[in-house]
Design an enzyme around this catalytic site. Structure first.
Site, short mmCIF file in Angstrom:
data_model
loop_
_atom_site.label_atom_id
_atom_site.label_comp_id
_atom_site.label_asym_id
_atom_site.label_seq_id
_atom_site.Cartn_x
_atom_site.Cartn_y
_atom_site.Cartn_z
N LYS A 165 -27.64 19.57 24.15
CA LYS A 165 -27.73 19.97 25.55
C LYS A 165 -29.19 20.00 25.99
CE LYS A 165 -25.66 23.49 28.61
NZ LYS A 165 -24.86 24.75 28.61
N GLU A 193 -16.97 22.94 26.07
CA GLU A 193 -18.25 23.26 25.43
C GLU A 193 -18.02 24.20 24.23
OE1 GLU A 193 -22.66 24.82 26.95
OE2 GLU A 193 -20.89 25.11 28.21
N SER A 236 -2.62 56.94 40.15
CA SER A 236 -2.98 58.09 40.99
C SER A 236 -2.28 58.09 42.34
CB SER A 236 -4.49 58.09 41.22
OG SER A 236 -4.87 56.98 42.04
N CYS A 269 -22.08 21.18 30.98
CA CYS A 269 -22.01 22.37 31.83
C CYS A 269 -23.22 22.54 32.75
CB CYS A 269 -21.81 23.61 30.96
SG CYS A 269 -21.17 25.03 31.89
#
Length: 710
Positions: A114, A45, A359, A175
């Site tokens: 789309k 896309e 850490s 999509c």
């Protein structure tokens, strides 16, 4: 044997606004598809400009440059003799559309906009585009002059149409359309479309791939057909990592699947499909009756055949066989997705490497191990002959070596590009955390620095005393809550400033040429962000954060997995260690504990997060749900206390999320304030809220009645 045709789909590592780079990757995928005998190629896309252009989609330049890149493809004869499905935006009648360009032999034959846009979670497509919204409607599109000159005509069709060839019919969906209840492939399939292309910009989230693939399989199990799924892959400039996994599915069965995580900028997946299998699959009379009631699509005719013809039977060409879906475990997803994202960010940012304040706790440990995983992936790519990775490694890590230098082990690479620093305090930091940090750095090959920041802490602390005469004390020394918190925050914020100082200077200290600095990595997990259990502008403030959307629970699983998979036995010590910020002095009867400070466990935080975001529950709804879910371990009043405590601290700390380091998106309950989780950051006091009063009413009623009824 039936009618065979080779089809190609691909995953491309596109980058927003990288015009020439994106063009080169598109053309490479076309060339590779043709070399494998494919007659149809589909790409991701918005592949021409990159999916993550965001508000750049509002700029006229973007559309001009898209047409210029497309013109290059149309004019290139090496991209002819194959049907192309290419993604880019177009402007039509002053509206912007997310579109597919269907082209053949230098001519556009259809622009397919789309129909349904992604507009939730991380996606805001309706900010930039409008949906076509008119299924089966087709009209004329007036081409820009630079394209019309090549096209030989002023207009081409635009709309929801399908492409008819002498041997089959194919249609495109994009999509989000796959995820809608009434997907376009339903009507297209009933109308005789046999090949569906889906061009996607789908990002990685933990445990998401199964859902995506099951939708594709279900689509073709019900309708029959060949489904070509294409997706972007990589970091295109934002928090998301697009996880590829291009594939070909026929009648619900996978016949080809690409990688989900890869350092390949171009990955082409091809399959030989027998279109007669689709026709045989669609035998049911009930389907035939429904097809008579289906919408009619305009068919754009072309004389180009996808198959070689009925008479050209070749016994050496056989259809691709069915295969099982390859899915990574969540622990592997954490090892692969954020690692690939980090590599894309590093190589494209032109930085000299990474630095993380290590850490000795599990969060910074997980960040370090993800960087080590990145180095392992890079080494695999080098062994497989990936020339782009080799060039990037040479540029980033080997600039002062011979041109053919590259590392022999992940540790050797890690030493060049990864820097860790332990910033301790004499009274607060334990020997155990200091030792764990040093030994982990050694095992993964990181360039490690061990120091104390006491001098800076005391200098900052003394400023208040010098100015006011007041000397704040820690809680264990009799100080008030406000004093205790202020002294903790001095340490935390000092570490952030120190991390950036070292990130800027360590390449110079190590005599690395180029003058580039290091990217500082954050290591606050999603649960700490949700609860606000961190200091604003401490080490949670960094350039990017690979674990900012990963839960503590999943990080522990990842570290346990990496312990054996990466041969790092030191990781066992991190799993067993009690989570602690080490911001208060250690005494013979007191060691600071994260979960004790928070008043809730990390597992509980994950549950609160999922109910808040994914189940969309407020305080009262969350209380009702947990009243039943936790009935065997908590009384109604205990559930109420936990829910109210979570929402109280979530509300008062929400402002911290507006400044949080951009983090890799991996979890559906991420509190990322950028665009995924849009909430106020100034809340009314929850302890005085109506929802808390309603919770108290239910607790009082239940206690009066003697508990929760079955």
């Amino acid at each position: 044997m039936g009618r065979l045709m080779t089809v190609a789909t691909c995953s491309l590592n596109q980058w927003a606004l990288d015009w020439e780079g994106n063009l080169a990757r598109i053309k490479e995928s076309i060339h590779e598809a043709k070399a494998r005998g494919a007659t149809l190629r589909v790409g991701p896309e918005l592949e021409v400009c990159g999916y993550g252009c965001l508000d750049h989609f509002l700029e006229g330049d973007l559309y001009l440059h898209c047409w210029e890149m497309l013109l290059n493809i149309l004019n290139d004869a090496s991209c002819h003799s194959i049907l192309l499905d290419i993604g880019m935006p177009v402007i039509h009648r002053n509206n912007r559309f997310n579109s597919r360009i269907i082209a053949l032999n230098g001519k556009i034959i259809l622009i397919r906009p789309k129909l349904w846009l992604a507009n939730d979670g991380n996606y805001r497509e309706m900010r930039y585009f409008i949906p076509w919204g008119r299924p089966t409607h087709v009209e004329e599109y007036y081409l820009p002059r630079l394209i019309a000159n090549v096209q030989g005509s002023q207009k081409v069709p635009i709309g929801d149409a399908v492409i008819s060839t002498p041997d089959t019919c194919f249609g495109a969906e994009t999509c989000e359309e796959l995820f809608t209840p009434n997907s376009p492939h339903n009507a297209m399939g009933l109308n005789g479309v046999e090949i569906f292309t889906n061009s996607s910009g789908s990002h990685h989230s933990l445990r998401k791939l199964d859902t995506r693939i099951s939708l594709i399989q279900e689509a073709t199990r019900k309708n029959g057909g060949v489904y070509l799924y294409s997706n972007q892959q990589g970091c295109d400039g934002d928090r998301l990592y697009y996880d590829g996994c291009a594939m070909v599915i026929i009648n619900g069965e996978i016949v080809a699947q690409g990688s989900q995580f890869s350092l390949n900028d171009v990955e082409v997946v091809t399959a030989v499909v027998d279109i007669e299998e689709v026709r045989a699959y669609r035998f049911a009379p009930s389907r035939g009756l429904q097809s008579l009631q289906a919408p009619t699509y305009q068919r754009i005719e072309t004389t180009f055949s996808l198959s070689s013809g009925d008479s050209d039977f070749d016994p050496n060409v056989t259809p691709s066989r069915h295969q099982s879906l390859r899915v990574h475990k969540p622990e592997e997803e954490i090892a692969l997705g954020p690692a690939c994202w980090l590599w894309d960010y590093l190589r494209r940012s032109k930085a000299a490497g990474f630095l993380v304040p290590l850490s000795g706790g599990i969060d910074s440990c997980a960040t370090a191990v993800i960087v080590f995983s990145m180095c392992r992936i890079i080494m695999d790519a080098l062994k497989n002959g990936n020339t782009q990775v080799k060039a990037d490694v040479q540029r980033i890590a080997g600039a002062y070596e011979a041109e053919d230098w590259f590392p022999k082990t992940p540790q050797e690479l890690c030493n060049r590009i990864f820097h860790t620093v332990y910033m301790g305090m004499a009274a607060q930091s334990s020997k155990e955390t200091r030792s764990r940090a040093e030994r982990l750095a050694k095992d993964i090959g990181a360039y490690h620095t061990d120091m104390n920041i006491d001098d800076v802490f005391h200098a900052e602390k003394g400023l208040l005393t010098q100015a006011t005469g007041f000397e704040p004390q820690f809680k264990v020394h009799g100080g008030a809550v406000s004093e205790n918190l202020a002294l903790q925050n001095i340490q935390a914020r000092t570490r952030m400033v120190t991390a950036y100082y070292f990130a800027q200077m360590l390449p110079t200290v190590r005599k690395r040429p180029g003058g580039g600095g290091l990217l500082v990595l954050g290591s606050a997990n999603v649960d700490e962000c949700l609860r606000g259990y961190l200091t604003k502008y401490d080490c949670s403030s960094a350039d990017i954060n690979p674990i900012g959307s990963i839960s503590k629970t999943d990080l522990k699983r990842f570290i346990h997995w990496a312990c054996s998979e990466f041969s790092l036995p030191i990781l066992d010590e991190f799993i067993d260690a009690i989570p602690t910020a080490e911001l208060e002095p250690i005494t013979h009867d007191y060691v600071q504990s994260d979960e004790a400070d928070m008043g809730m466990t990390y597992d509980e935080l994950s549950i609160f997060g999922k109910l808040r975001k994914e189940a969309k529950l407020g305080p009262y709804g969350m209380f009702q749900r947990l009243l039943h879910d936790w009935r065997d371990k908590c009384s109604p009043s205990e559930v109420a206390v936990k829910v109210k405590r979570f929402h109280h601290f979530y509300a008062i700390n929400r402002h911290k999320m507006t400044t949080m380091t951009p983090a890799y998106h991996a979890e559906g309950y991420s509190p990322d304030d950028n665009r995924f989780d849009l909430r106020p950051f100034l809340y009314p006091a929850f302890f005085e809220s109506w929802s808390f009063k309603r919770i108290d009413e239910v607790v009082a009623q239940l206690e009066k009645e003697g508990g929760v009824n079955e």
